[in-house]
Design a protein around this motif. Sequence first.
Motif, PDB file in Angstrom:
ATOM      1  N   UNK B 184     -23.787  -7.929 -31.606  1.00  0.00           N
ATOM      2  CA  UNK B 184     -23.185  -7.622 -30.601  1.00  0.00           C
ATOM      3  C   UNK B 184     -21.861  -7.112 -29.983  1.00  0.00           C
ATOM      4  N   UNK B 186     -20.481  -7.220 -27.601  1.00  0.00           N
ATOM      5  CA  UNK B 186     -19.497  -8.396 -26.941  1.00  0.00           C
ATOM      6  C   UNK B 186     -19.716  -9.700 -27.681  1.00  0.00           C
ATOM      7  N   UNK B 188     -22.313 -11.077 -28.234  1.00  0.00           N
ATOM      8  CA  UNK B 188     -23.903 -11.767 -28.628  1.00  0.00           C
ATOM      9  C   UNK B 188     -24.745 -11.534 -30.006  1.00  0.00           C
ATOM     10  N   UNK B 215     -22.452  -0.094 -33.065  1.00  0.00           N
ATOM     11  CA  UNK B 215     -23.847  -0.597 -32.467  1.00  0.00           C
ATOM     12  C   UNK B 215     -23.132  -2.040 -32.793  1.00  0.00           C
ATOM     13  N   UNK B 458     -25.744  -0.305 -26.148  1.00  0.00           N
ATOM     14  CA  UNK B 458     -25.553  -1.760 -27.240  1.00  0.00           C
ATOM     15  C   UNK B 458     -24.027  -1.521 -26.592  1.00  0.00           C
TER      16      UNK B 458
END
Lengths: 294, 491
Positions: B184, B186, B188, B215, B458
């Motif tokens: 993702x 960030x 993650x 996304x 997202x």
Amino acid sequence: MGVIDLAAFREDVGGSGPVCVRGGGTHWDVGGSDAGARSVPAPEGIEAFEPAEMTVTVGAGTTVEALGAALAEHGQEVAIDGPHGSTVGGALMVGRSPLRRGRLGEVADVLLQADCVGADGAAFTAGGPTVKNVTGYDLPRLLVGSLGTLALVGRVILRTRPLPEAFAWMSGAVSAGKVVDVLYRPATVLWDGVNTTVRVEGNSQDVDEEVDRLQMLGMETSVEPVLPPEWDRWTGALPVGGVLEVGAGVVHRPDAPEPAKVPVGVRSLGERVRDSFDPTRRLNPGRDPHRVPA
Amino acid sequence: MPSSFVSGLVGRIRGHDALERELVAVVGRGRVESGAGALKLYSRDGSVTRGGHPGIVCFPETTAEVSACVSTAARHGRPFVPRGAGTGLAGGAVPCEEPVMVVTTRMDDIYEVDVERRLAWVGPGVVNLDLSRHLEGTGLHFAPDPSSQQACTIGGNVASNSGGPHCLLYGVTSAHVLAVEVVLPDGEVVVIGAEEGRAPGYDLRGAFVGGEGTLGIATKICVRLTEDPPEVATLLLDFESVQGAADTVSAVIAAGIVPAALEIMDQRVVEAVEPFVEAGYPMDAAAVLIVELDGMTAGVAAAVARIQDIGTANGARTVRVAATEDERARIWKGRKSAFGAIAVIKPDYYLNDTVIPRTRLAEVLTRVYEVVEERDLIVMNVFHAGDGNLHPLIVFDAREPGVMERVLEAGEEIVRISVEAGGVLSGEHGIGLEKKRFMPLQFSPADLEAQDRLRRAFDVNGLANPAKVLPSGASCGHVTSLGRAPEGTWV
């Protein structure tokens, strides 16, 4: 056929207070409850059906049976299943794929466009009317199985399919693997722990040939089985009274399953999606798609 | 020069040095590029867009490395742009705002092929055709077959929700992606979707596919494998008019037949392709129609007979059924090498991609020819007729004064005509940078806001492939798109 009154639907939904759409109520307890939210009806009726385009425009409140009957008159159908009384919108929001997914495809691929009312009370359209479309984000797929928690759907455009010319149900105490090996794209393969039951469909001569092959395995002509009402994710062990949909990851069972276990990261992304669409959680506040196992 | 400017510049250079150092620490020396050559190479993709500016280019090999690249970029407030083979035609991989380019081509492992469960886990850098070759002999294949399949990656197919001729029956990429491991924005890592059936919760997998890199980044992909059909018939029909071919397509669908593929090529395409491929396309035909039917023997035979009748009724001069595998392969080779052959006509081309209702093919095609010819340009049509997916290809010589404006006008008019006919902006190439400005033709502000809600969920900080898809928000710095470029900048 008549024009769907989306403006009236938008007014019914309004811009504040907990609200939900009740379809046929056949899966009303899936993923939670209505939690006392005000219930509004979705518009009913078939607005446009172009058999040559293989798309149909329909009010979300139309029953699956009524739609099926209208399409069948022109030799077509949609990849949506539902018990007697269930609605198109309800079936899409629950998001179960049809039993015949081997031929009809997944419910995720059936919704082309959805005319919705968002949590802020504004109308918006997700997707587009054509059978192929990558214009912008794929909101239709996000909406399927969302239990009405991201937007309330008033009208949809669906992809249709030709009805098969012929079909046959066959059953017998033969392993599912052996059955699959002699068939090409069976519509569904079911296994109850002892018997495998299969539906083959397509051209009538081809169906006859597959029936012959299955008879050679010792299977006999049967009827569509009555499946237990609840369903769960297949985890490798058949529950008592359960029936596995082979290859679909779904097991039909008599009693309600435990709520699904969802990895923390996936749930938190899902919650962010929900908060983004509905910051005050007014749409179907008592439901959570993460509780639905499959 | 004011000292604040100098210190700002020095700070930025130092920041860039620090970013590069940290990225080298993450993926290793030799897998981070910041030289002028690399930056130029990764400034563009398969689209006509020019002038992108990558900040730095990384070549991670593992999920952890992708995650670290993304997190490192985020720490420096830099956006990132995922990139596969760069064959995209809408500018989706063109870098805006000097991003960290995360190139996934080295992640090209086929981890697992499960023949019994008909699925495979692959890295995003696996080339589409390599997967098909890998599967030979298993009785299974990966259905999406974009024309760029010799070069494009599965990761790119996921980002673009790619199509291809055989998507008519089997569906586009989304119908063949079961699960995706995603980094993702960030950093993650999550796995969305499920190997079998629907995963609990929202269909995040369905939302992610076609996200054009805005996304997150796919780092492992579980694809559905499709059973090879026991019988395949490939037909070549030729017509004295494009309308005859288009009417045949509409009539086939109306008859309730969904072939595996239904492709039209007009005379200019046939003239360009036939001398190279010797597919046996009649050079004097106004259009040829390729029909492929698959399934079990009797069903295929019945459909072949129906299509011969429908074709003849709509003016087909001949209907040829490929008798050998070689004949079939040559019919397809002609179709798939169409774009390559076009260079013999004019040096430059602009490929559009819209979808219209397939019942309106003939009338919309007539309008397309008019719109282009009115502007003294040449259009060639080679397209996925069965799902109404037009690919008008305007060929031109960019050195000709004023030609760009006319190409732009014609392209824009084709988009308008398609939307007015009840169609959409893109069937398989996506929006990227190229079609962003057309989004309001199809969507209201409320429609676009709903799409942005998904994106924001997202990508909370707006760092994933910025300035793409949605028309709101940032513009892409120095990038020029078709028509706004100064003369002579087209390569």
